[in-house]
Write an enzyme that holds these catalytic residues in place. Structure first.
Site, PDB file in Angstrom:
ATOM      1  N   LYS A 130     -19.408  41.874 -23.094  1.00 22.63           N
ATOM      2  CA  LYS A 130     -18.640  42.128 -24.317  1.00 22.63           C
ATOM      3  C   LYS A 130     -19.547  41.741 -25.483  1.00 22.63           C
ATOM      4  CE  LYS A 130     -13.895  41.543 -25.873  1.00 22.63           C
ATOM      5  NZ  LYS A 130     -13.688  42.916 -26.301  1.00 22.63           N
TER       6      LYS A 130
HETATM    7  N1  PMP Z   1     -12.238  47.750 -22.934  1.00 16.99           N
HETATM    8  C1  PMP Z   1     -12.946  47.477 -24.026  1.00 16.99           C
HETATM    9  C2  PMP Z   1     -14.139  48.292 -24.329  1.00 16.99           C
HETATM   10  C3  PMP Z   1     -12.553  46.421 -24.862  1.00 16.99           C
HETATM   11  O1  PMP Z   1     -13.270  46.135 -25.949  1.00 16.99           O
HETATM   12  C4  PMP Z   1     -11.393  45.679 -24.544  1.00 16.99           C
HETATM   13  C5  PMP Z   1     -10.925  44.517 -25.368  1.00 16.99           C
HETATM   14  N2  PMP Z   1     -11.117  44.576 -26.679  1.00 16.99           N
HETATM   15  C6  PMP Z   1     -10.670  46.029 -23.398  1.00 16.99           C
HETATM   16  C7  PMP Z   1     -11.131  47.062 -22.604  1.00 16.99           C
HETATM   17  C8  PMP Z   1      -9.435  45.273 -23.006  1.00 16.99           C
HETATM   18  O2  PMP Z   1      -9.785  43.980 -22.583  1.00 16.99           O
HETATM   19  P1  PMP Z   1      -8.788  42.741 -22.740  1.00 16.99           P
HETATM   20  O3  PMP Z   1      -7.551  43.101 -21.999  1.00 16.99           O
HETATM   21  O4  PMP Z   1      -9.543  41.623 -22.113  1.00 16.99           O
HETATM   22  O5  PMP Z   1      -8.541  42.564 -24.193  1.00 16.99           O
END
Ligand code: PMP
Length: 288
Positions: free
Chosen positions: A149
């Protein structure tokens, strides 16, 4: 508003970083988006673990221990008297020179922003969202693994621009083989013949914490849950479709590339999972 910046709580206007910070110059850094509901930080340890994993792969040292980072998040929430909030934790490589060599950056920058959450309008949760597939493919894991991330979200931003140009709120990103990966900031699920299906992480997607939570909730509800490779055809012919993410929570999808999904209205399984998710946000989480 107070911002946590490198160990201090500072006013928003004073929360500034160097123009030589490699987070700015190269997108060299990692982040997390976290939520607090009624003075409980939802899935805080999982978010902190994922931040440390992203940083480890980039050989970036998070300047606090995991437990000290959790305390810093809570300290920032309390300083801003927020009981429901969106929390952004950012760790950048820190200031360096104009070259990209991370060895020139001696001190990482740690930022924690806590703010009120901005949601999609209520009608999207009630009536469902229309989404489209876009030409920009999801980064291939062999080049830049979507599991990291990182502060470089240009892949997702290009796809978001394509969704906006098509007049919808979100984009479905396919991988280089044309299989469904995820949306620009959310994971994607379908419900087909009573089973909950979502693509496996090796397809090239971020393993969302909301995704994991929803899969656990579905199993507890005795729904079959499977990670399977999905095509656009599978989406078009699903009974239900929805997106998951920390900020968006669970968003019903009713139209994909012009095809109505199921009855063209938010589905029953989606509604059941949304209820279960909301109950969990009220009882789970690190209290402050
Ligand atoms: N995919 C991407 C590319 C993201 O940036 C995010 C979160 N911002 C998610 C999926 C969802 O992840 P989470 O449930 O951990 O927020």
């Amino acid at each position: 508003m107070k911002i946590y910046l490198n160990g201090k709580l500072v006013d928003r206007a004073r929360a500034t970083v160097s123009v030589f910070d490699h987070g700015l110059l190269y997108g060299d850094g990692v982040f997390e988006g976290i939520r607090a509901y009624r003075r409980r930080v939802f899935k805080l340890p999982a978010h902190v673990d994922r931040l440390f994993e992203s940083a480890h792969t980039l050989m970036l040292k998070v300047p606090l221990t995991k437990s000290a980072l959790q305390r810093a998040v809570i300290q920032t929430l309390k300083a801003n008297r927020l009981s429901d909030a969106y929390i952004r934790v950012v760790v950048t490589r820190g200031p360096g020179d104009l070259g990209l060599d991370p060895r020139k950056c001696s001190t990482p920058t740690l930022i924690i922003i806590t703010d009120r959450i901005v949601l999609y309008p209520e009608r999207i949760y009630r009536d469902g969202m229309a989404i489209v597939t876009v030409p920009t493919q999801r980064n291939i894991p062999e080049a830049l693994n979507p599991q990291i991330k990182s502060l470089n979200y240009l892949n997702n931003i290009l796809a978001k621009i394509e969704a906006t140009n098509a007049g919808v709120e979100e984009a479905i990103m396919l991988n280089a083989q044309g299989y469904v990966a995820e949306c620009t900031g959310d994971n994607l699920f379908i419900v087909t013949r009573g089973a909950l299906l979502t693509p496996p992480p090796y397809i090239g997607l971020l393993r969302g914490i909301t995704r994991d939570t929803v899969m656990d909730l579905a199993r507890a509800l005795r729904m079959p849950v499977r990670e399977v490779v999905l095509t656009r055809h599978d989406l078009f012919n699903a009974d239900e479709c929805f997106l998951t993410g920390t900020a968006a929570e669970i968003v019903p999808v009713v139209r994909v590339d012009g095809r109505p999904i199921g009855a063209g209205v938010p589905g029953r399984a989606t509604a059941t999972l949304r209820d279960a998710f909301h109950r969990l946000t009220r009882t789970d989480g690190v209290r402050y």
